[in-house]
Structures are given as C-alpha cells and as structure tokens.
Design an enzyme around this catalytic site. Sequence first.
Site, short mmCIF file in Angstrom:
data_model
loop_
_atom_site.label_atom_id
_atom_site.label_comp_id
_atom_site.label_asym_id
_atom_site.label_seq_id
_atom_site.Cartn_x
_atom_site.Cartn_y
_atom_site.Cartn_z
N SER A 50 48.58 54.76 14.58
CA SER A 50 47.94 54.04 13.47
C SER A 50 47.91 54.97 12.26
O SER A 50 48.13 56.18 12.39
CB SER A 50 46.51 53.67 13.86
OG SER A 50 45.74 54.85 14.02
N ASP A 82 51.84 51.74 13.72
CA ASP A 82 51.05 50.59 14.16
C ASP A 82 50.15 50.13 13.00
O ASP A 82 49.45 50.96 12.38
CB ASP A 82 50.19 51.08 15.35
CG ASP A 82 49.52 49.97 16.12
OD1 ASP A 82 50.04 48.83 16.09
OD2 ASP A 82 48.49 50.24 16.76
N GLU A 134 52.93 40.63 11.60
CA GLU A 134 51.91 39.86 12.34
C GLU A 134 51.58 38.57 11.59
O GLU A 134 51.44 38.57 10.37
CB GLU A 134 50.66 40.72 12.50
CG GLU A 134 49.53 40.02 13.27
CD GLU A 134 48.44 41.02 13.70
OE1 GLU A 134 48.78 42.13 14.17
OE2 GLU A 134 47.27 40.67 13.56
N ASN A 253 50.69 46.25 23.27
CA ASN A 253 49.98 47.38 22.66
C ASN A 253 48.72 47.75 23.44
O ASN A 253 47.85 46.90 23.67
CB ASN A 253 49.57 46.99 21.23
CG ASN A 253 50.74 46.95 20.29
OD1 ASN A 253 51.89 46.83 20.71
ND2 ASN A 253 50.46 47.05 19.01
#
Length: 307
Positions: A50, A82, A134, A253
């Site tokens: 991240s 991410d 997404e 994930n």
Amino acid sequence: MPLVDSKEILVPAREHGYAVGAFNTSNLEISQAIFEAAAEMKSPVIVATSESAIEYAGFVNVFSTVRHLAEYYDVKAALHLDHGKDLDIAVKCIMHGWTSVMIDASKLEYEGNVASTSAVAEIAHMAGVPVEAELGRLAGIEDMVNVDEREAALTDPVQAEEFMERTGCDFLAVAVGTSHGAYKFKGEPKLDLERLSEIAGKVEQPLVLHGASSVPQDVLETAAKYGAKLPGAKGVPEDAIKEAVKRGIAKINIDTDLRLAFTGAVRKVLTESPEVFDPRKILGSGRDAIKDVVKRKIRLFGSDGKA
Ligand code: G3H
Ligand code: 13P
Ligand code: ZN
C-alpha cells in the site's frame, strides 16, 4: 527469477480456474515469510504494498528486498502497488521497478473513475506494467439497508464490461460484499456470488477480490489468548473463497490474516518468555506464523504447483 509482470501470473490463473494470493508486506520478515511459503509450495505470488507501507519502508528498500527474494528463492513474483490513489504514486512505483499497479479511483463517481483509470493505464502500459482498477464500493452487504444502496455499492456487471472496454485496464477488483479489516460481518457472512458470476460472464480479464481475509478462528484465538482485544472479529469463510475462485476470481488480497498471525505469535513469545529481548526471536516467531498462513492460502486458492 527476476520479477515478472502480474499479467503473466494472473492470465493463466483466470484461464485455468485458480487464484493467486496478493499478500501485503511492509517489512523484511513479512516479505521473507511470503517468499519462503511460495517457494515451498511452488506457487506464483504477488507481493502487494500500500502507499502507507511504501512510506513506512521506503521505495528502494521495498523494491530491492522483494527483487532479491524473488531471485534468491527462485519464485515467480510480481511487485504490486495496492490501492494507489492517483497517477503520481503509480508513476513513482513504475519508476522504482514495480511490475504491477492498482489505481483505486472507486470513490469517484463513475466518469471520474473511468478518467483516472484510463490515464494510469495509458502511462503504465507504455512501461509494460499492467493495471488493476476497482469498480464499486467495498462494504458488507448487511450494512446496505435497501436495494438502492446495495445496487449503488456493489459492482454492476453491465457497467463492469463497459468500464474494462473504456479504460483498457487489465484486472478488475469487484465489490460483492467483502470489506477490508477484521470486522467484515456482524451476522452471518454473506457474499453476492450470483453477481460475481454475472460479472465473470461479461469480463474476461482476471477478477480481483479485496478484503478476502478469513480471520481464522485458531489464529484469532491465539492472538486473543495472549491479550489481543478483537471481540466479534469475523472474516470471509474459506468455502466462500473457494466458490469465488470457481466463479472467476484470479487474484485474492490478504493483509488482515497476516497481521493477526504476526500479532498472536509475537504476543505469545513476549508473554511466555519475558526474558527474551532479542528482536530476531520476537520477529522470527511472527515470520513463521505468517509463513503458515500464506501456505494455507496458497492451498486454498489452488496456486500450489503453478509456478
Ligand atoms: O487494503 C489495504 C491494505 O490492507 C493495506 O492497508 O494502508 O494499512 O497498509 P494499509
Ligand atoms: P483484508 O483486510 O481482508 O486482508 O484485505 C486486504 C486487501 O484487500 C488489501 O488490498
Ligand atoms: Zn484492498
């Protein structure tokens, strides 16, 4: 082996009906655990970072560690950004050697998401780096009080097809009832698997399941036994994960389950052996616990022997 791009890992997974874990890392021990598990299971793997993990560990430290581990353990691995929030972080990761990026513009309205994702895809593809995007909002279905709210949050299959065509992105993260963290469901766990099948019927690219930790009871019990306070924590049952893989999920994930395993193991050492003050003994126990979880996930996802 050298890092590969994530398409090389995920396209065969979607085609052959298994999924590959994307495991979040932020330090040496977590990265070692991921690679040791993948090597022993002969599994490809995605190592995910991240933005806050990169901030914590540093671009060059993360990249050089992960690249070295892939070569040392001879694992087929991609280094993935991410939940990248914009083009800027995606470009920084690509310039530092990441082989896969996610642009998460899912909080924007649809056209904004299309525009941001398209911009990242255009640039990333010039560098040969695949892009995950997404569509939808990650949230538990039981938190959606009515049909309108549910339709607004979960991924719409028709829109998903259009989104892939317009943005040119390579993988799609879907919202079908999972959410991040250790508290995914108040009551019975529930995913909209019918919706997932509909999306898979319209989107041929690899699909991604975020918020997929199972919060395993044994891992939770160890953490709780040694003082962790996680009342009511609940994850996605392993059966539902298996079903999601059958229906087209190719990337899964996992972060929370690694954090829980690490916490339990470290708490255990500190509680049972108060004379220990060697960081290697403390962090090493966390590393072993994470390795066990990663191996269990690889088996569940069916990526063992697929390297
Ligand atoms: O989906 C988010 C991951 O669990 C990473 O979380 O921003 O706390 O590193 P983080
Ligand atoms: P969990 O919180 O369920 O592990 O999900 C992690 C994730 O989706 C990282 O992107
Ligand atoms: Zn996520």
